[in-house]
Motif scaffolding. Sequence first.
Motif, PDB file in Angstrom:
ATOM      1  N   GLY A 114      31.031  28.237  65.521  1.00  0.00           N
ATOM      2  CA  GLY A 114      29.857  27.726  64.859  1.00  0.00           C
ATOM      3  C   GLY A 114      29.510  27.881  63.434  1.00  0.00           C
ATOM      4  N   VAL A 115      30.603  28.348  62.971  1.00  0.00           N
ATOM      5  CA  VAL A 115      30.898  28.446  61.459  1.00  0.00           C
ATOM      6  C   VAL A 115      31.336  27.317  60.717  1.00  0.00           C
ATOM      7  N   ALA A 116      30.522  26.788  59.559  1.00  0.00           N
ATOM      8  CA  ALA A 116      30.846  25.334  58.808  1.00  0.00           C
ATOM      9  C   ALA A 116      32.139  25.778  58.118  1.00  0.00           C
ATOM     10  N   ALA A 117      33.012  24.557  58.113  1.00  0.00           N
ATOM     11  CA  ALA A 117      34.087  24.496  57.252  1.00  0.00           C
ATOM     12  C   ALA A 117      33.910  24.912  55.724  1.00  0.00           C
ATOM     13  N   LEU A 118      34.705  25.790  55.189  1.00  0.00           N
ATOM     14  CA  LEU A 118      34.609  26.071  53.768  1.00  0.00           C
ATOM     15  C   LEU A 118      34.838  24.947  52.796  1.00  0.00           C
ATOM     16  N   ASP A 119      34.007  24.794  52.070  1.00  0.00           N
ATOM     17  CA  ASP A 119      33.845  23.706  51.005  1.00  0.00           C
ATOM     18  C   ASP A 119      34.344  24.165  49.994  1.00  0.00           C
ATOM     19  N   LEU A 120      35.672  24.010  49.316  1.00  0.00           N
ATOM     20  CA  LEU A 120      36.203  24.519  48.264  1.00  0.00           C
ATOM     21  C   LEU A 120      35.866  24.109  46.832  1.00  0.00           C
ATOM     22  N   ILE A 121      35.592  22.647  47.036  1.00  0.00           N
ATOM     23  CA  ILE A 121      34.866  22.107  45.770  1.00  0.00           C
ATOM     24  C   ILE A 121      33.616  22.619  45.276  1.00  0.00           C
ATOM     25  N   ALA A 122      32.952  22.730  46.343  1.00  0.00           N
ATOM     26  CA  ALA A 122      31.516  23.301  46.109  1.00  0.00           C
ATOM     27  C   ALA A 122      31.430  24.630  45.754  1.00  0.00           C
ATOM     28  N   GLN A 123      32.425  25.451  46.328  1.00  0.00           N
ATOM     29  CA  GLN A 123      32.623  26.908  46.012  1.00  0.00           C
ATOM     30  C   GLN A 123      32.986  26.984  44.474  1.00  0.00           C
ATOM     31  N   GLY A 124      34.035  25.994  44.140  1.00  0.00           N
ATOM     32  CA  GLY A 124      34.091  25.824  42.716  1.00  0.00           C
ATOM     33  C   GLY A 124      35.257  27.105  42.071  1.00  0.00           C
ATOM     34  N   ARG A 125      34.875  28.316  42.064  1.00  0.00           N
ATOM     35  CA  ARG A 125      35.782  29.457  41.848  1.00  0.00           C
ATOM     36  C   ARG A 125      35.892  30.688  42.577  1.00  0.00           C
ATOM     37  N   LEU A 126      37.181  31.211  42.567  1.00  0.00           N
ATOM     38  CA  LEU A 126      37.264  32.489  43.170  1.00  0.00           C
ATOM     39  C   LEU A 126      37.672  33.649  42.090  1.00  0.00           C
ATOM     40  N   ASP A 127      36.915  34.697  42.277  1.00  0.00           N
ATOM     41  CA  ASP A 127      37.458  35.680  41.223  1.00  0.00           C
ATOM     42  C   ASP A 127      38.100  36.880  41.626  1.00  0.00           C
ATOM     43  N   PHE A 128      38.939  37.595  40.885  1.00  0.00           N
ATOM     44  CA  PHE A 128      39.715  38.851  41.658  1.00  0.00           C
ATOM     45  C   PHE A 128      39.549  39.881  40.322  1.00  0.00           C
ATOM     46  N   GLU A 129      39.404  41.225  40.644  1.00  0.00           N
ATOM     47  CA  GLU A 129      39.201  42.219  39.446  1.00  0.00           C
ATOM     48  C   GLU A 129      39.695  43.427  40.113  1.00  0.00           C
ATOM     49  N   ALA A 130      40.051  44.475  39.395  1.00  0.00           N
ATOM     50  CA  ALA A 130      40.427  45.638  39.911  1.00  0.00           C
ATOM     51  C   ALA A 130      39.243  46.574  40.328  1.00  0.00           C
ATOM     52  N   PRO A 131      39.187  47.303  41.291  1.00  0.00           N
ATOM     53  CA  PRO A 131      37.961  48.212  41.548  1.00  0.00           C
ATOM     54  C   PRO A 131      37.948  49.340  40.503  1.00  0.00           C
ATOM     55  N   ASP A 132      36.678  49.418  40.289  1.00  0.00           N
ATOM     56  CA  ASP A 132      36.107  50.448  39.137  1.00  0.00           C
ATOM     57  C   ASP A 132      36.001  51.943  40.002  1.00  0.00           C
ATOM     58  N   ILE A 133      37.113  52.737  39.819  1.00  0.00           N
ATOM     59  CA  ILE A 133      36.986  54.069  40.289  1.00  0.00           C
ATOM     60  C   ILE A 133      36.131  54.987  40.060  1.00  0.00           C
ATOM     61  N   GLN A 134      35.751  54.794  38.871  1.00  0.00           N
ATOM     62  CA  GLN A 134      34.668  55.592  38.172  1.00  0.00           C
ATOM     63  C   GLN A 134      33.467  55.523  38.925  1.00  0.00           C
TER      64      GLN A 134
END
Length: 395
Positions: free
Chosen positions: A292-312
């Motif tokens: 029942g889950v729609a397919a992922l639309d990567l173009i509409a999504q546009g960007r994916l970000d990644f960063e390190a967790p802030d342990i503080q």
Amino acid sequence: MQSQTAQSVSVLGSTGSIGVSTLDVLARHPQRYAVHALTARGRIAELAQQCRRFKPRFAVVATEKGAVELRQLLADEASSVEILWGSEGLCQVASDPQVDVVMAAIVGAAGLRPTLAAVEAGKKVLLANKEALVMAGPVFMRALARSGARLLPIDSEHNAIFQCLPQPCASLEEAGVEKILLTGSGGPFRTRAVSDLHRVTPDEACAHPNWSMGRKISVDSATMMNKGLEFIEACLLFNARPEQIEVVVHPQSIVHSMVQYRDGSLLAQMGNPDMRTPIAHALAFPERIDSGVAALDLIAQGRLDFEAPDIQRFPCLRLAREAMDAGGSAPAVLNAANEVAVEAFLEGKLAFTSIPAVIEQVMKSAQVVELTGLDAVETADCNARLQARQVLEAL
Ligand code: NAD
Ligand code: MG
């Protein structure tokens, strides 16, 4: 599917967020699955509604009073549902010889006994209730090895990791895996000023940017204790060393986790943030069914970000690593103290920033013991809860 008989499924925690998503997937495949049991603690009217729709053989509630209420609600139906109550009722429907699949979707330590009962009975167990695995770690894994039960992860991250590993996967080493990248959104307070965090409200903490979930796991996501529990869960499920798991913050919750191989390949599982995908995957594994889950639309999504967790900002991540390093009963203590602190926060009795402080104090005073069996787990859990309540009172 060609099989003649439908698989019989017990859904523990059927009125919760995961429970409702599970029933949504099951309803899409009536030939394939039949509901054996539904269970809930509160929201009896909702459970009655589910019983009318899915016609289980059993319904389990927490108390005798709840059982009477459910019976009354179903009185006018030609309903043959048998009503049970309490932990024994849960264990019965989790281990019944007629059951093929158990969805373990009760929240918190309350799910330990029935989940373990399903494992001991050799069921196909779909594990959403991460707290059960975290608190009982070695006891849980020994029971799994003894019974030969099949454990499939529902947590989206662990389901993603499972999908990125060869199956079966006897060892990460043999599979050429260097590292597991466990992703997390960072929750609603990833960018909030740290100086504001002491006054955030339960409703703000439960307003997760990407996922709609129960209140306990929503607060865990806001403190990132959810990622801490998931780190321990991943060590256990994939027999990984703590240093093989890296937490990566990914605010969009599209990549659900990744596996890094020694040849430089990084495999990711992606999809819209909707728990019906991992639920459908685990239910039908190794087949694939509509969720029942729609397919992922990567173009509409546009960007994916990644960063390190802030342990503080998120001390719970450190506390979970410390509990894993200490081993034995330490993860059970971490989990119990967290459950008590989160409940106090949700009741408006504890500041958000005091959640890790309570847990740390309980961990400092608790003795780490070996987990020889279920009794040892429950003793560690019970003592840590008492200790946490004392810390709360002193605050
Ligand atoms: P929820 O609060 O929405 O639902 C919990 C369910 O458990 C309800 O049916 C409730 O009646 C039942 N329950 C609660 N306490 C009980 C008790 N003492 N005895 C018997 N039944 C009890 O929670 P949820 O968000 O569905 O989460 C369930 C589990 O799945 C948790 O362990 C959570 O960490 C895990 N999980 C949830 C999500 C999600 O998207 N919601 C994602 C990954 C993992
Ligand atoms: Mg998760």
